[in-house]
Enzyme design. Sequence first.
Site, PDB file in Angstrom:
ATOM      1  N   SER A 103       0.832  -1.198   0.000  1.00  0.00           N
ATOM      2  CA  SER A 103       0.000   0.000   0.000  1.00  0.00           C
ATOM      3  C   SER A 103       0.868   1.249   0.000  1.00  0.00           C
ATOM      4  O   SER A 103       2.064   1.186   0.296  1.00  0.00           O
ATOM      5  CB  SER A 103      -0.937   0.008   1.204  1.00  0.00           C
ATOM      6  OG  SER A 103      -0.234   0.505   2.322  1.00  0.00           O
ATOM      7  N   LYS A 104       0.241   2.342  -0.341  1.00  0.00           N
ATOM      8  CA  LYS A 104       0.943   3.600  -0.526  1.00  0.00           C
ATOM      9  C   LYS A 104       1.733   4.019   0.725  1.00  0.00           C
ATOM     10  O   LYS A 104       2.758   4.682   0.616  1.00  0.00           O
ATOM     11  CB  LYS A 104      -0.076   4.694  -0.888  1.00  0.00           C
ATOM     12  CG  LYS A 104       0.562   5.789  -1.677  1.00  0.00           C
ATOM     13  CD  LYS A 104      -0.328   6.497  -2.635  1.00  0.00           C
ATOM     14  CE  LYS A 104       0.484   7.473  -3.463  1.00  0.00           C
ATOM     15  NZ  LYS A 104       1.377   6.845  -4.407  1.00  0.00           N
ATOM     16  N   ARG A 105       1.245   3.579   1.880  1.00  0.00           N
ATOM     17  CA  ARG A 105       1.927   3.945   3.113  1.00  0.00           C
ATOM     18  C   ARG A 105       3.359   3.420   3.149  1.00  0.00           C
ATOM     19  O   ARG A 105       4.207   3.932   3.846  1.00  0.00           O
ATOM     20  CB  ARG A 105       1.155   3.410   4.320  1.00  0.00           C
ATOM     21  CG  ARG A 105       0.142   4.402   4.840  1.00  0.00           C
ATOM     22  CD  ARG A 105      -0.589   3.834   6.019  1.00  0.00           C
ATOM     23  NE  ARG A 105      -1.298   2.609   5.633  1.00  0.00           N
ATOM     24  CZ  ARG A 105      -1.316   1.500   6.340  1.00  0.00           C
ATOM     25  NH1 ARG A 105      -0.653   1.430   7.462  1.00  0.00           N
ATOM     26  NH2 ARG A 105      -2.005   0.453   5.929  1.00  0.00           N
ATOM     27  N   HIS A 106       3.613   2.339   2.412  1.00  0.00           N
ATOM     28  CA  HIS A 106       4.954   1.732   2.461  1.00  0.00           C
ATOM     29  C   HIS A 106       5.776   2.013   1.216  1.00  0.00           C
ATOM     30  O   HIS A 106       6.624   1.229   0.845  1.00  0.00           O
ATOM     31  CB  HIS A 106       4.831   0.218   2.681  1.00  0.00           C
ATOM     32  CG  HIS A 106       4.024  -0.138   3.883  1.00  0.00           C
ATOM     33  ND1 HIS A 106       2.868  -0.867   3.803  1.00  0.00           N
ATOM     34  CD2 HIS A 106       4.194   0.176   5.173  1.00  0.00           C
ATOM     35  CE1 HIS A 106       2.369  -0.993   5.021  1.00  0.00           C
ATOM     36  NE2 HIS A 106       3.156  -0.378   5.860  1.00  0.00           N
TER      37      HIS A 106
END
Length: 487
Positions: free
Chosen positions: A259-262
Amino acid sequence: MIKTRFAPSPTGFLHVGGLRTALFAYLFAKKMGGKFLLRIEDTDRERFVEGGMENILNSLHWAGIKPDEGVDFDASKNIVQTGEVGPYIQSERLEIYKKYIDELTQKDHAYYCFCSKERLSEVRKVQEINKQPTGYDGQCRNLSIEDAKERIKAGESCVVRMKMPKEGATKFTDLVRGEVEFKNELIDDQVILKTDGFPTYHLAVVVDDHLMGITHVIRGEEWISSTPKHIKLYEMFGWEVPQFAHLSLLVNEKKQKLSKRHGDVSVEDFKEKGYLPEALVNFISFLGWNPGDERDIFSLEDLEKEFDMAQVGKAAAVFDRIKLDWYGQQYIMNMDLTDLATKCESFYHNAGIKTEDWNLESVVQLEQGRANTLVEIVENTGFIFAEKLEYESELLVWKKSTKEDAKEKLQLVSEFLNTLEGEWSKEILEEKVLPWIKDQGFGNGDVLWPVRVALSGLKNSPGPFEIAGVLGKEKTLERIKVAVGLV
Ligand code: GLU
């Protein structure tokens, strides 16, 4: 005729997981001599993003995945739709869905539901407190169609739900996962028409896959629990059920959902980073598939011939960025230098570097074989174009030597270089300078380290002969002179 499709929702950018789904659906069709179709699923108006469709097409085109039918760009990048059974954008097909929803309500396979949001959340709360499975409680399931029509006429708002059978199980054979079975009693009476007049994904996907002749539905694992609902809809319509292949989730090195968080997850991100599309596609093709032998370099053309769904595994596929970099490096290394330099031009431009006065091929060659991305080539060769290098004078000092020593060596080598006539290249310089160093009784590092720093201003860079070859005699001597002035 085998037909697959990619059916993204235009909710932003194309996720690399989406590219993997598109690629596998495309490759499966190509391998089987079939067709690959692109449909846009934009019935969820709350998640719709302006320009999302163009983003998806841009990313697919960049990757080299071209649909045979459906939504595409024409030569001037206008969105066009080609094929006999369009439109291929779901928001343009509302009349079609309406007809099929009416068919289901008439056959008592679906019903109008007038339950308010408040009531539904109340039902859910009670179910949660009682530790029951959550879902619609069936309050409107037995309303007669006549009563329902009266209420609609009176202005009440409603949705339409499919009537899921309450007993038995729905089974199918997934091409990746094998036998899959879901108990019907655990499946909700799915909403198929929303209050805004748009069908839900579940109804639209079934109607479209059927009308568009899709034989193999290849999609992400997250849709597997929806598949029994879809199969029931096919059965309610009396249509042939297609084959399903649910591709495993993509995870990062820590086994977390990608996901974008990572970090970067959209195809656009990787394009901007300067990965070659061929490298990304080759890397992505190995996320769940492998040829069953040692080979790992495959062009899209190779993949079209070799891809085999039987070799697709069901374990989560790890998006290993180190492996991606390795692919990046391999493809840059093996690319024609002229093409590589041309590809780098826009990246230099974006970095504010003017390349017109340079032999760009020779500059780019400094990093070909080393860099993983075009951005790395630009970043690691930026010093070549600098008017003035910024570095600490201490950097010019080799290991245990001194500033005075560095100065002396720089002066002497510069005098020697000045005497060289004729061709000026990495090879010639190496041929002339190395014996000279030996004759003087110097160590290689004592001379080559300060020269390399004088020419690059960097702790790490390509070797001094390579750089000097690219800079030419005049600039080389100029930079050495500046360094002499620094120490
Ligand atoms: N529109 C769905 C998505 O965005 C497609 C799912 C499917 O392929 O059935 O992923």
